[in-house]
Design a protein around this motif. Sequence first.
Motif, PDB file in Angstrom:
ATOM      1  N   UNK A 103     -15.151   1.104 -53.395  1.00  0.00           N
ATOM      2  CA  UNK A 103     -16.406   0.970 -54.157  1.00  0.00           C
ATOM      3  C   UNK A 103     -16.241   0.339 -55.516  1.00  0.00           C
ATOM      4  N   UNK A 104     -15.154   0.544 -56.155  1.00  0.00           N
ATOM      5  CA  UNK A 104     -14.893  -0.201 -57.466  1.00  0.00           C
ATOM      6  C   UNK A 104     -14.668  -1.729 -57.120  1.00  0.00           C
ATOM      7  N   UNK A 105     -13.878  -1.930 -56.165  1.00  0.00           N
ATOM      8  CA  UNK A 105     -13.696  -3.259 -55.618  1.00  0.00           C
ATOM      9  C   UNK A 105     -14.701  -4.095 -55.355  1.00  0.00           C
ATOM     10  N   UNK A 106     -15.589  -3.392 -54.555  1.00  0.00           N
ATOM     11  CA  UNK A 106     -17.052  -3.958 -53.978  1.00  0.00           C
ATOM     12  C   UNK A 106     -17.772  -4.066 -55.203  1.00  0.00           C
ATOM     13  N   UNK A 135     -20.169   3.212 -60.710  1.00  0.00           N
ATOM     14  CA  UNK A 135     -20.385   4.583 -61.060  1.00  0.00           C
ATOM     15  C   UNK A 135     -19.703   5.557 -60.365  1.00  0.00           C
ATOM     16  N   UNK A 136     -20.070   5.389 -58.801  1.00  0.00           N
ATOM     17  CA  UNK A 136     -19.750   6.344 -57.666  1.00  0.00           C
ATOM     18  C   UNK A 136     -18.608   6.164 -57.485  1.00  0.00           C
ATOM     19  N   UNK A 169     -27.733   8.892 -60.270  1.00  0.00           N
ATOM     20  CA  UNK A 169     -26.366   9.391 -59.588  1.00  0.00           C
ATOM     21  C   UNK A 169     -26.083  10.140 -60.501  1.00  0.00           C
ATOM     22  N   UNK A 170     -26.063  10.139 -61.920  1.00  0.00           N
ATOM     23  CA  UNK A 170     -25.182  10.616 -62.877  1.00  0.00           C
ATOM     24  C   UNK A 170     -26.139  11.468 -63.996  1.00  0.00           C
ATOM     25  N   UNK A 174     -27.634  18.497 -61.977  1.00  0.00           N
ATOM     26  CA  UNK A 174     -28.053  18.511 -60.842  1.00  0.00           C
ATOM     27  C   UNK A 174     -27.776  16.996 -60.139  1.00  0.00           C
ATOM     28  N   UNK A 175     -27.454  16.078 -61.068  1.00  0.00           N
ATOM     29  CA  UNK A 175     -27.371  14.786 -60.384  1.00  0.00           C
ATOM     30  C   UNK A 175     -26.377  14.518 -59.288  1.00  0.00           C
ATOM     31  N   UNK A 176     -26.680  13.853 -58.119  1.00  0.00           N
ATOM     32  CA  UNK A 176     -25.623  14.014 -56.869  1.00  0.00           C
ATOM     33  C   UNK A 176     -24.143  13.809 -57.401  1.00  0.00           C
ATOM     34  N   UNK A 177     -23.803  12.929 -58.319  1.00  0.00           N
ATOM     35  CA  UNK A 177     -22.297  12.790 -58.434  1.00  0.00           C
ATOM     36  C   UNK A 177     -21.771  13.779 -58.964  1.00  0.00           C
TER      37      UNK A 177
END
Length: 296
Positions: A103-106, A135-136, A169-170, A174-177
């Motif tokens: 994910x970071x590379x992409x 972020x993910x 996401x963050x 309760x944010x997903x991540x």
Amino acid sequence: MKVSDRRIAEWWEAPGIEARDAFDEEILYLNALTEEIALPRWAILVRDRMPRWGFEPCAHRFLEGLEQVLAMIGAGRVWARFGGCGDVPLSVQRKLDAFGAALVQWSDNGGRAAGDPLVRRLGAHTADRAEAARAMGEVILGIGRGPAEVDAVLERWAERAQFSPARILVDGEEAPLAVIAHHPCAYTLLWNVERLAHCIGNGEPPSAVVCVPALRIAPKLDPERIAILREIGDSLADWLQERTPRTVIGQKVHALIGPRDEVRHWLVASLYKTLKLWQVHLDNVLGEKHDYLSLI
């Protein structure tokens, strides 16, 4: 061995038990036995390792931990148990790290990671998707470094995220991540990561499923998890009634428990009760109904 009232109360931290006044007759019966039986220290420690909040059927290695408890009863000694809060198997951690790195590379510009099955879910490389992917990826990589590290990553991203996908996401507990990072022991961990990547790529509202909601989808996502739990419970009921095991798993359960004596009978009855509490909870979650052995 005298067992303190506080310790007895802590044993029953499980679904349907909110305080001592919620103890039913079976629990009162099992608690009373602690004063009648000469319980060795190992038995008390094994009882402490039985399922309750913090060692739950939604954990990656709940069934492995449960099998370890059975083996402890048979061996008459105690050791470390899998399946507790924060327990992430090495195989899962390895996949998680690979996901995070991809994910970071992409997020930089697509690059070689574009062929990764996970990042293909992200769709075309755009600024908002790239930020969300980074972020993910950073949060996922932070999971393996411990709670302090992952909390710092979440806080940093909550402050600096520019686009809506990353903020959603963050931002907040309760944010997903945040949910994933604080419940990495959930068997849904890798599935949640793939699901979030899909949501980013398709512009769908992201969410993560852990704990009780994860049990709700277990019949579809991991059906053996619930089936084996119930079979172990049935096998314990057979042992308590001195019945011949009905399945291969039942034979193994009985073999693990070992010879009959009053200490093991108390331990098996206690384990059956903890599993019964969880199974009744599952019945409520899944809208099912099963019959269970009464201990009194």
